[in-house]
Design an enzyme around this catalytic site. Sequence first.
Site, PDB file in Angstrom:
ATOM      1  N   GLY A  32       0.702  -1.413   0.096  1.00 25.15           N
ATOM      2  CA  GLY A  32       0.104  -0.136  -0.178  1.00 25.15           C
ATOM      3  C   GLY A  32       1.403   1.133  -0.033  1.00 25.15           C
ATOM      4  N   ARG A  69      -4.642  -1.727  11.048  1.00 31.55           N
ATOM      5  CA  ARG A  69      -5.631  -3.249  10.274  1.00 31.55           C
ATOM      6  C   ARG A  69      -4.808  -3.898  11.901  1.00 31.55           C
ATOM      7  NH1 ARG A  69      -6.266  -6.267   6.395  1.00 31.55           N
ATOM      8  NH2 ARG A  69      -5.803  -4.322   4.850  1.00 31.55           N
ATOM      9  N   ASP A 117       0.905   1.664   9.567  1.00 30.79           N
ATOM     10  CA  ASP A 117       0.803   1.568  10.359  1.00 30.79           C
ATOM     11  C   ASP A 117       1.274   1.661  11.664  1.00 30.79           C
ATOM     12  OD1 ASP A 117      -1.602   1.789   9.453  1.00 30.79           O
ATOM     13  OD2 ASP A 117      -1.374  -0.747   9.884  1.00 30.79           O
TER      14      ASP A 117
END
Length: 512
Positions: A156, A320, A275
């Site tokens: 990503g 996530r 993240d």
Amino acid sequence: MDLSLSLSSPPNLHSFLTKSLSFSTRFHKPLPFFTCYPQIYSITTGYHPITAQTSNQNNTPIDTAAAADDDGFILEDVPHLTNFLPDLPTYPNPLKYSQAYAIVKNTFVSPEDVLAQQIVVQKGSPRGVHFRRAGPREKVYFKPEEVRACIVTCGGLCPGINTVIREIVCGLNYMYGVNNILGIEGGYRGFYSKNTMELNPKVVNDIHKRGGTILQTSRGGHDTNKIVDNIQDRGINQVYIIGGDGTQKGAAAIFKEVEKRRLPVAVAGIPKTIDNDIAVIDKSFGFDTAVEEAQRAINAAHVEVESVENGVGIVKLMGRYSGFIAMFATLASRDVDCCLIPESPFYLEGQGGLFEFVQRRLKENGHMVIVLAEGAGQEYVSQSVNAPEEKDASGNKLLLDVGLWLTQQIKDYFTTVKKMAVNMKYIDPTYMIRAVPSNAYDNIYCTLLAQSAVHGAMAGYSGFTVGPVNSRHAYIPIERVTEATNVVKLTDRMWARLLASTNQPIFLDIHE
């Protein structure tokens, strides 16, 4: 005990060897050993030996095996090309003649320099795990004119990818005089799809001002044999791989195949995850930019709910498995009333539940803002919609939209149960945050990562990733950053600081 590092050892050391002591399973080579000799023990690693001298106040010999055991020093070393190509020649580092480094007091990192993973210790505790310090070495294993490097980006998007690409290219060219650099387009499958572009300082000059990646990216597509075949066919001898957990596992597989074929190819990983869920390193690049950009969404939600009666704003952020962005964005904002992350279970109804807290805040302030990590509450959403589990091309579980689900749950509860009108405002800035260019701090951080990777590859290290460990950059075995996910520890003070800031429920019994 006086402990100092030294590269020297007595020439007749092995004649005095009395016994060996294994102490770590994380070395590239088979278990290293302490060589026991009066007043000296050494830690043998896959590349340069690191030795430690011991003595007591009377300068009399001591039981060095016991001292080594008590000392508890562990070096988690990274592989080196000489492990399987012992006859590789070395060359003087071009930085020795660099104008930029002319006034640097210590241009080159000592082979003895290591970084401790834990810097908060107690008296008498083992020294623990250490990693090799990143930076330029006095000798390199590649002639600049013979280097053919390539860069690939996978997974990503994240702020800062273009900056890393730029600084790898400029670092190779400006510091080492490398001119042959390829960009592999479209992720791992670009290796065998023949998609490449020539990279030089002019091509990458202003790409750091743009979000995304000029090389394009994709998930999946990893075929180790095809990739290494292509590396071999193209004569590539340095591979720089930018990506997250799955991408780094792929990098480890590429290194293993390169080692198996005994190819003089350095494989360097640059960990990327917005993240901040990469283990060992302090933080991942793009994280600070993401936290900063998330403030815009939180501020917008706060303005919206403050301007209506009984306004409830929900902002969904990335995360996530790890709630770092949500946690740090909440702490930075001070306008957030409740933060929900994957690591901390929550419930809606009953005493101490979210509905009760929402009602209390509406009564006190007339509005509230909830920040929600995308991975939080997934078990509730899946039960509610009865959706089958699906995965993306990287093998990650596809998440359901917990933000929309929670928005509807709060609206239905207050409308039907409490007979109370609420104004719901839901903001999902995920793709806006991922697509922005990196901020000033992340630009500097990306530069350090890229240059450290270049120095490591030129010095002959391979199968490594790079990142800050206690604010100093280190070379870390790839498997160490992929063996576990970095998550928010609810028992640490940072989560306690958030709870104290928002005064939200902990959603747990005190005994839990």
